[in-house]
Design a protein around this motif. Structure first.
Motif, PDB file in Angstrom:
ATOM      1  N   ARG A  20      -1.814   7.885 -11.353  1.00 32.96           N
ATOM      2  CA  ARG A  20      -1.144   6.583 -11.471  1.00 32.96           C
ATOM      3  C   ARG A  20       0.132   6.540 -10.629  1.00 32.96           C
ATOM      4  NH1 ARG A  20      -2.969   5.218 -17.604  1.00 32.96           N
ATOM      5  NH2 ARG A  20      -5.143   4.918 -16.993  1.00 32.96           N
ATOM      6  N   ARG A  21       0.861   7.651 -10.584  1.00 30.76           N
ATOM      7  CA  ARG A  21       2.058   7.712  -9.720  1.00 30.76           C
ATOM      8  C   ARG A  21       1.679   7.579  -8.250  1.00 30.76           C
ATOM      9  NH1 ARG A  21       3.308  12.026 -13.043  1.00 30.76           N
ATOM     10  NH2 ARG A  21       2.781  13.490 -11.398  1.00 30.76           N
ATOM     11  N   GLU A  22       0.481   8.018  -7.897  1.00 38.62           N
ATOM     12  CA  GLU A  22       0.009   7.958  -6.512  1.00 38.62           C
ATOM     13  C   GLU A  22      -0.656   6.621  -6.180  1.00 38.62           C
ATOM     14  OE1 GLU A  22       0.544  10.215  -4.057  1.00 38.62           O
ATOM     15  OE2 GLU A  22       1.789  11.322  -5.478  1.00 38.62           O
ATOM     16  N   GLY A  23      -0.555   5.646  -7.082  1.00 37.33           N
ATOM     17  CA  GLY A  23      -1.049   4.306  -6.806  1.00 37.33           C
ATOM     18  C   GLY A  23      -2.429   3.982  -7.359  1.00 37.33           C
ATOM     19  N   PHE A  24      -3.027   4.882  -8.093  1.00 40.74           N
ATOM     20  CA  PHE A  24      -4.335   4.633  -8.699  1.00 40.74           C
ATOM     21  C   PHE A  24      -4.099   4.139 -10.131  1.00 40.74           C
ATOM     22  CE2 PHE A  24      -5.081   7.672  -5.340  1.00 40.74           C
ATOM     23  CZ  PHE A  24      -6.260   7.231  -4.749  1.00 40.74           C
ATOM     24  N   GLN A  25      -3.783   2.853 -10.255  1.00 39.45           N
ATOM     25  CA  GLN A  25      -3.350   2.293 -11.534  1.00 39.45           C
ATOM     26  C   GLN A  25      -4.432   2.292 -12.611  1.00 39.45           C
ATOM     27  OE1 GLN A  25      -0.063   1.719 -12.057  1.00 39.45           O
ATOM     28  NE2 GLN A  25       0.008   2.615 -10.010  1.00 39.45           N
ATOM     29  N   SER A  26      -5.694   2.282 -12.224  1.00 37.17           N
ATOM     30  CA  SER A  26      -6.762   2.264 -13.230  1.00 37.17           C
ATOM     31  C   SER A  26      -7.436   3.633 -13.374  1.00 37.17           C
ATOM     32  CB  SER A  26      -7.796   1.195 -12.885  1.00 37.17           C
ATOM     33  OG  SER A  26      -8.407   1.488 -11.647  1.00 37.17           O
ATOM     34  N   ALA A  27      -6.801   4.663 -12.854  1.00 38.84           N
ATOM     35  CA  ALA A  27      -7.388   6.009 -12.912  1.00 38.84           C
ATOM     36  C   ALA A  27      -7.597   6.453 -14.355  1.00 38.84           C
ATOM     37  CB  ALA A  27      -6.489   7.008 -12.190  1.00 38.84           C
ATOM     38  N   GLN A  28      -8.718   7.131 -14.573  1.00 36.16           N
ATOM     39  CA  GLN A  28      -9.023   7.700 -15.878  1.00 36.16           C
ATOM     40  C   GLN A  28      -9.532   9.119 -15.677  1.00 36.16           C
ATOM     41  OE1 GLN A  28     -11.724   5.161 -17.965  1.00 36.16           O
ATOM     42  NE2 GLN A  28     -10.203   3.550 -18.249  1.00 36.16           N
ATOM     43  N   VAL A  29      -9.115  10.009 -16.577  1.00 30.72           N
ATOM     44  CA  VAL A  29      -9.552  11.401 -16.513  1.00 30.72           C
ATOM     45  C   VAL A  29     -10.108  11.780 -17.882  1.00 30.72           C
ATOM     46  CG1 VAL A  29      -8.864  13.797 -16.084  1.00 30.72           C
ATOM     47  CG2 VAL A  29      -7.770  11.941 -14.797  1.00 30.72           C
ATOM     48  N   ALA A  30     -11.282  12.367 -17.880  1.00 33.45           N
ATOM     49  CA  ALA A  30     -11.898  12.881 -19.106  1.00 33.45           C
ATOM     50  C   ALA A  30     -12.234  14.345 -18.870  1.00 33.45           C
ATOM     51  CB  ALA A  30     -13.157  12.086 -19.451  1.00 33.45           C
ATOM     52  N   THR A  31     -12.401  15.089 -19.945  1.00 37.98           N
ATOM     53  CA  THR A  31     -12.655  16.517 -19.816  1.00 37.98           C
ATOM     54  C   THR A  31     -13.936  16.903 -20.524  1.00 37.98           C
ATOM     55  OG1 THR A  31     -10.264  16.833 -19.905  1.00 37.98           O
ATOM     56  CG2 THR A  31     -11.611  18.791 -20.081  1.00 37.98           C
ATOM     57  N   VAL A  80      -9.257   2.047  -7.498  1.00 37.02           N
ATOM     58  CA  VAL A  80      -8.733   1.634  -6.200  1.00 37.02           C
ATOM     59  C   VAL A  80      -7.252   1.978  -6.123  1.00 37.02           C
ATOM     60  CG1 VAL A  80      -8.337  -0.346  -4.679  1.00 37.02           C
ATOM     61  CG2 VAL A  80     -10.414  -0.226  -6.064  1.00 37.02           C
ATOM     62  N   GLN A  81      -6.847   2.502  -4.969  1.00 36.55           N
ATOM     63  CA  GLN A  81      -5.439   2.835  -4.767  1.00 36.55           C
ATOM     64  C   GLN A  81      -4.690   1.593  -4.299  1.00 36.55           C
ATOM     65  OE1 GLN A  81      -4.540   5.778  -1.732  1.00 36.55           O
ATOM     66  NE2 GLN A  81      -2.699   6.423  -2.826  1.00 36.55           N
ATOM     67  N   THR A  82      -3.572   1.330  -4.942  1.00 42.78           N
ATOM     68  CA  THR A  82      -2.716   0.209  -4.571  1.00 42.78           C
ATOM     69  C   THR A  82      -1.662   0.715  -3.598  1.00 42.78           C
ATOM     70  OG1 THR A  82      -3.002  -0.736  -6.772  1.00 42.78           O
ATOM     71  CG2 THR A  82      -1.157  -1.560  -5.468  1.00 42.78           C
ATOM     72  N   ARG A  83      -1.553   0.006  -2.481  1.00 41.72           N
ATOM     73  CA  ARG A  83      -0.547   0.383  -1.478  1.00 41.72           C
ATOM     74  C   ARG A  83       0.318  -0.828  -1.186  1.00 41.72           C
ATOM     75  NH1 ARG A  83      -2.606   4.890   2.328  1.00 41.72           N
ATOM     76  NH2 ARG A  83      -4.341   5.707   1.143  1.00 41.72           N
ATOM     77  N   ILE A  84       1.569  -0.580  -0.901  1.00 39.87           N
ATOM     78  CA  ILE A  84       2.482  -1.657  -0.534  1.00 39.87           C
ATOM     79  C   ILE A  84       2.498  -1.752   0.977  1.00 39.87           C
ATOM     80  CG2 ILE A  84       4.872  -2.447  -0.601  1.00 39.87           C
ATOM     81  CD1 ILE A  84       5.137  -0.917  -3.270  1.00 39.87           C
ATOM     82  N   GLY A  85       2.109  -2.944   1.486  1.00 40.44           N
ATOM     83  CA  GLY A  85       2.068  -3.148   2.937  1.00 40.44           C
ATOM     84  C   GLY A  85       3.452  -3.389   3.494  1.00 40.44           C
ATOM     85  N   THR A  86       4.114  -4.396   2.994  1.00 39.55           N
ATOM     86  CA  THR A  86       5.476  -4.686   3.429  1.00 39.55           C
ATOM     87  C   THR A  86       6.292  -5.045   2.204  1.00 39.55           C
ATOM     88  OG1 THR A  86       4.973  -7.026   3.792  1.00 39.55           O
ATOM     89  CG2 THR A  86       4.761  -5.560   5.688  1.00 39.55           C
ATOM     90  N   LEU A  87       7.560  -4.824   2.331  1.00 41.07           N
ATOM     91  CA  LEU A  87       8.493  -5.121   1.252  1.00 41.07           C
ATOM     92  C   LEU A  87       9.641  -5.904   1.862  1.00 41.07           C
ATOM     93  CD1 LEU A  87       9.279  -4.619  -1.725  1.00 41.07           C
ATOM     94  CD2 LEU A  87      10.447  -2.562  -0.941  1.00 41.07           C
ATOM     95  N   ALA A  88       9.858  -7.082   1.342  1.00 47.62           N
ATOM     96  CA  ALA A  88      10.954  -7.906   1.856  1.00 47.62           C
ATOM     97  C   ALA A  88      11.906  -8.212   0.709  1.00 47.62           C
ATOM     98  CB  ALA A  88      10.412  -9.193   2.443  1.00 47.62           C
ATOM     99  N   ILE A  89      13.169  -8.068   0.972  1.00 49.36           N
ATOM    100  CA  ILE A  89      14.196  -8.380  -0.021  1.00 49.36           C
ATOM    101  C   ILE A  89      14.952  -9.594   0.497  1.00 49.36           C
ATOM    102  CG2 ILE A  89      16.254  -7.562  -1.209  1.00 49.36           C
ATOM    103  CD1 ILE A  89      15.142  -4.716  -0.833  1.00 49.36           C
TER     104      ILE A  89
END
Length: 170
Positions: free
Chosen positions: A123-134, A155-164
């Motif tokens: 999830r920290r790496e952008g995979f917001q719906s990641a699930q792990v089972a053992t 699906v990995q979420t990536r930020i394309g551009t960031l505007a402030i």
């Protein structure tokens, strides 16, 4: 080494306040079981038996501990990990395979913690719906375990551009 009986005394909940009821004795047996599970004996079972001596106004309590085979880890595998190599994920889990210089201690608690750590990593790496089972497979004698972490990355979420935008403070 199996814990000494003296160290188990603190886990028995018989006291003047609690008494020695069936509930107290059963709770003590569960506490002893959980202690052994945390030490790498996942199949430990504790039975409690009592024998009353009414003429002497006393009761004997016997705790029998069975299934004291320590489980060692033979293999740790990952399935479904496309974004990260096996070696990188292996560094994220605290459980280790038994080796010449590595002792392993299988505990259900550590399996759960490692599963949660892998999920958090994804999830920290952008995979917001990641699930792990053992999946855990034991050999016939229940002395060795093989762990497989099944990963659904999503699906990995990536930020394309960031505007402030906004005003400039002054």
């Amino acid at each position: 080494p199996i814990p000494e009986v003296e160290s188990l005394d603190r886990l028995v909940q018989i006291s003047a306040e609690n008494g020695d009821t069936t509930e107290v004795l059963s709770a003590s047996a569960r506490t002893i079981e959980m202690f052994y599970h945390s030490k790498g004996y996942p199949f430990a079972k504790v039975r409690v038996e009592t024998k009353s001596f009414p003429k002497e106004n006393r009761k004997e309590v016997h705790f029998t501990i069975e299934g004291l085979a320590r489980v060692r880890i033979r293999e740790i595998a990952f399935l479904g990990n496309n974004a990260f190599p096996h070696q990188r994920l292996k560094k994220l889990v605290r459980l280790k395979e038994e080796g010449l210089f590595t002792k392993s201690r299988f505990t259900q608690e550590q399996v759960q913690e490692d599963t949660e750590n892998l999920t958090s990593f994804y999830r920290r790496e952008g995979f917001q719906s990641a699930q792990v089972a053992t999946d855990i497979h034991f050999d016939a004698k229940k002395k060795w375990a093989a762990l497989t972490f099944r990963i659904e990355e999503g699906v990995q979420t990536r930020i394309g551009t960031l505007a402030i935008e906004g005003g400039h403070g002054g």
